[in-house]
Design a protein around this motif. Structure first.
Motif, mmCIF file in Angstrom:
data_model
loop_
_atom_site.group_PDB
_atom_site.id
_atom_site.type_symbol
_atom_site.label_atom_id
_atom_site.label_comp_id
_atom_site.label_asym_id
_atom_site.label_seq_id
_atom_site.Cartn_x
_atom_site.Cartn_y
_atom_site.Cartn_z
ATOM 1 N N GLU A 18 -25.992 -23.209 -9.200
ATOM 2 C CA GLU A 18 -24.582 -23.024 -9.513
ATOM 3 C C GLU A 18 -23.975 -22.081 -8.487
ATOM 4 N N SER A 19 -22.861 -22.514 -7.907
ATOM 5 C CA SER A 19 -22.169 -21.659 -6.952
ATOM 6 C C SER A 19 -20.956 -21.055 -7.641
ATOM 7 N N PRO A 20 -20.585 -19.858 -7.229
ATOM 8 C CA PRO A 20 -19.420 -19.242 -7.864
ATOM 9 C C PRO A 20 -18.154 -20.042 -7.552
ATOM 10 N N ALA A 21 -17.241 -20.058 -8.484
ATOM 11 C CA ALA A 21 -15.992 -20.797 -8.301
ATOM 12 C C ALA A 21 -15.176 -20.124 -7.206
ATOM 13 N N PRO A 22 -14.547 -20.933 -6.315
ATOM 14 C CA PRO A 22 -13.735 -20.333 -5.250
ATOM 15 C C PRO A 22 -12.491 -19.669 -5.839
ATOM 16 N N GLU A 23 -12.067 -18.610 -5.164
ATOM 17 C CA GLU A 23 -10.875 -17.911 -5.630
ATOM 18 C C GLU A 23 -9.641 -18.763 -5.328
ATOM 19 N N PRO A 24 -8.673 -18.732 -6.209
ATOM 20 C CA PRO A 24 -7.467 -19.518 -5.928
ATOM 21 C C PRO A 24 -6.710 -18.912 -4.747
#
Length: 110
Positions: A18-24
Motif C-alpha cells: 500500500e502506498s500513501p495517498a498523494p496529497e491534493p
C-alpha cells in the motif's frame, strides 16, 4: 523418445503493497492580473529572428540543386514551383545560378 520436461516454476503471490495517498494539489484563485492583457503592442520580428512561415516557395540555390529536384522522382512535384521562384527572367533563371554553393555531399557523388 523425449525426456519429460521439468516442472515450470510458478510465481509466488507477493503481499499487497500500500502506498500513501498523494496529497491534493494546492489551487490558488485567479487574480485580475492573470486575465489582463499586456500593454505592449505586437511588433514585427526583430532582425535576426525567423519570420512567420507563409508557404511561399523559395528558388533554387544552385544548378546542382535544380538538377537534383528535376531528376529525383520524390522531389519532381516541387521542381516547377521552385524553378519559377528562382531569380532571373523566364529564360535566364538556370544560367544565373552558381554551379555549386558548397562542397559535394556523399549522396551527390557518383
Amino acid at each position: 523418445m523425449k525426456a519429460p520436461e521439468p516442472p515450470r516454476p510458478r510465481p509466488r503471490p507477493s503481499a499487497a503493497v500500500e502506498s500513501p495517498a498523494p496529497e491534493p494539489p494546492t489551487v490558488t484563485p485567479w487574480t485580475e492580473a492573470d486575465i489582463t492583457p499586456d500593454e505592449t503592442p505586437a511588433t514585427a520580428p526583430e532582425k535576426g529572428q525567423p519570420a512567420k512561415l507563409t508557404g511561399k516557395a523559395k528558388g533554387f540555390k544552385s544548378r546542382a540543386q535544380w538538377r537534383k529536384f528535376f531528376a529525383d522522382p520524390l522531389l519532381r512535384r516541387f521542381a516547377h514551383r521552385k524553378a519559377h521562384a528562382s531569380k532571373g527572367g523566364p529564360k535566364v533563371r538556370y544560367r544565373v545560378l552558381p554551379e555549386r554553393k558548397g562542397p559535394p555531399t556523399p549522396g551527390s557523388l557518383r
